[in-house]
Design a protein around this motif. Sequence first.
Motif: not given
Length: 316
Positions: A127-140
Amino acid sequence: MQRAPAIEAKDLTKRFGDVTAVDGLMLSVAPGEIFGLVGPDGAGKTTTMRLLTGVIQATAGSATVLGVEVTRDPEAIRPRIGYVPQSSSLYADLTAVENLQFHADLFGIPRIERDRKMTELLSFSRLQPFSRRLAKNLSGGMRQKLALCAALIHQPEVLFLDEPTIGVDPVSRRDFWLLIYQLLQQGLTLLVSTPYLDEAERCHRVGLMDHGRLIACDDPAGLRRLLPGTLLELRGPAPEVATALIGRLPGVKETQVFGETLHLLVGDAERDLPRVRAALQAEEFAEVHLRPITPSLEDVFVTLLRQRPEGSGARP
């Protein structure tokens, strides 16, 4: 010398008014084991998870995790277990890193150790590439991986996962189970509830729950041996029509439509297979393919649920 169970329930019971959600449950999970709980909706799987993690109080009986009696002192076990519930434990408006920081703070993890552990978990889950992404914007699938990381931030010894891959795409389900196996290699004990029978196949042992009781418990191979007879697969046109014809034949115990096939449970394959084939030919069913097959856990569980006497249960 036999090691004490990592998780044990004795006559564990939970009632909500007139409804008994968990009914005298007997359960034992060995250290380092993946134990799967499966069963229909309303079987009591989630209530069992909540009892074992101390989220709710039992009406009767006892639950012990890592030698701590959860029914008496739920707070004593919480630092040693991780729990991923069905409902998200994440905060939608926090980033992945902020969610992990929050969970680390809940367990009082020092900042140096927290940062090291977060880096390790983000690498572990990719998940390192997505560490600064809001949880609501992550895929399921990513949200479930993040929820798993949050449950692992304090390095628990036992992990409870309540239907962790529900609603997740097949590729993400596979990736999630790869992570589970990595945790197993690290020595964790895992109790997983799942509606997916292919996931149950991945567990060391599986327990089938129905109406709050464990009605069968064994490894997948042992559960298949519980099927009373031989399973035949019928491939051909109109399996629903064939069901009405075949279900009346002597020796045919059950019929179940699986997609475009029909599964038949018969008492004796050598005797009953020719009988079924002759009945189909007499009714001019064309292009019928009939053969014995190895039963799936779904075949076993459907049969056990249908044949189960009321009030029966299984020992762990």
